[in-house]
Design a protein around this motif. Sequence first.
Motif, mmCIF file in Angstrom:
data_model
loop_
_atom_site.group_PDB
_atom_site.id
_atom_site.type_symbol
_atom_site.label_atom_id
_atom_site.label_comp_id
_atom_site.label_asym_id
_atom_site.label_seq_id
_atom_site.Cartn_x
_atom_site.Cartn_y
_atom_site.Cartn_z
ATOM 1 N N TYR A 1 0.812 -1.221 0.000
ATOM 2 C CA TYR A 1 0.000 0.000 0.000
ATOM 3 C C TYR A 1 0.847 1.274 0.000
ATOM 4 C CZ TYR A 1 -4.290 -2.598 1.122
ATOM 5 O OH TYR A 1 -5.377 -3.432 1.093
ATOM 6 N N ALA A 2 2.155 1.137 0.174
ATOM 7 C CA ALA A 2 3.011 2.299 0.413
ATOM 8 C C ALA A 2 2.854 3.380 -0.659
ATOM 9 C CB ALA A 2 4.473 1.865 0.513
ATOM 10 N N ALA A 3 2.708 2.983 -1.908
ATOM 11 C CA ALA A 3 2.619 3.966 -2.998
ATOM 12 C C ALA A 3 1.371 4.830 -2.901
ATOM 13 C CB ALA A 3 2.639 3.248 -4.348
ATOM 14 N N ASP A 4 0.345 4.361 -2.209
ATOM 15 C CA ASP A 4 -0.916 5.097 -2.110
ATOM 16 C C ASP A 4 -1.123 5.739 -0.744
ATOM 17 O OD1 ASP A 4 -2.098 4.456 -4.754
ATOM 18 O OD2 ASP A 4 -1.985 2.404 -4.016
ATOM 19 N N GLU A 5 -0.140 5.643 0.124
ATOM 20 C CA GLU A 5 -0.282 6.218 1.452
ATOM 21 C C GLU A 5 0.333 7.615 1.518
ATOM 22 O OE1 GLU A 5 -0.782 2.610 4.561
ATOM 23 O OE2 GLU A 5 1.289 3.191 4.151
ATOM 24 N N ARG B 1 -10.281 -3.401 -6.107
ATOM 25 C CA ARG B 1 -8.976 -3.007 -5.591
ATOM 26 C C ARG B 1 -8.016 -2.791 -6.748
ATOM 27 N NH1 ARG B 1 -5.194 -7.349 -5.209
ATOM 28 N NH2 ARG B 1 -6.072 -9.304 -5.983
ATOM 29 N N LYS B 2 -6.950 -2.060 -6.492
ATOM 30 C CA LYS B 2 -5.894 -1.925 -7.479
ATOM 31 C C LYS B 2 -5.146 -3.253 -7.594
ATOM 32 C CE LYS B 2 -5.159 3.050 -7.010
ATOM 33 N NZ LYS B 2 -4.161 4.124 -6.768
ATOM 34 N N PRO B 3 -4.549 -3.537 -8.738
ATOM 35 C CA PRO B 3 -3.939 -4.859 -8.947
ATOM 36 C C PRO B 3 -2.873 -5.235 -7.922
ATOM 37 C CG PRO B 3 -4.145 -3.690 -11.023
ATOM 38 C CD PRO B 3 -4.505 -2.711 -9.948
ATOM 39 N N TYR B 4 -2.144 -4.253 -7.400
ATOM 40 C CA TYR B 4 -1.059 -4.575 -6.486
ATOM 41 C C TYR B 4 -1.494 -4.529 -5.022
ATOM 42 C CZ TYR B 4 -0.822 0.560 -6.473
ATOM 43 O OH TYR B 4 -1.141 1.896 -6.405
#
Length: 244
Positions: free
Chosen positions: A67-71, A171-174
């Motif tokens: 989730y880091a990229a979206d936090e 959800r997003k794929p990753y």
Amino acid sequence: MWIYAVIYLAQYVLPLLITAALAWLLYRLVFRRRRWGILPSLALALALSCIPALLDRMALSRDLAQYAADEIRPDRIALPPGPLLHLQESNHAGITCDWDCPFADLPFVTEMTTDDLLRFTDLQGDLLEAPIDLWRVTENPNRSQPFPYRYAFISVPTYWYATAIGVADYRKPYWPEDGKGVHMLVELPPDGILDLQSATTHYRRFNIQTDLASYFFWGISGETVQDPPVSEMFQDIATASRVE
């Protein structure tokens, strides 16, 4: 009734019996000739019994890292004072945060109102519309005036958030499959129409609900957790907005 008690106790007693049997076997085969050989035998058996719990926690850390990229987790949150709207799904583990999340105590919050997200969902729990018309939380909306709240802390299921930002799937794929919720501190537009794709977001963090094996019980015993809890996210914001 007694059969359920036996089943419940078995998940704790059986692993301990396995550990004791393994410790005795290790002592007989490996450590018998050593003084106090039962101690390393027991220590090794206990260490082995923790492997399932350790693997579960490693998997949880790996999933949370996706989730880091979206936090958005700033070290400092300095905001002008204003009223805050706290939106959450009541009585929903991993989403709801009541007494242990006193948003009214934050230095930039002049007043706080909590409302239930159910008013924004259909009977299946899906988002009714995006962007979100926040005037639904007011009893007598006067759209000729600015929306009465400046900020919102919003806690929603991840699939709900995915719909709000226009993701085709839930959800997003990753994103990991066991995602629970997303928790956001956003600035609200004066018209009260919130578009989470473009809203100014001061904080955003995800959590996961999963089953974790307990240490020392060989994966037979465990618990369902929501990690991190919403109260931890409140503490993030409280720490970052602390006046020094």
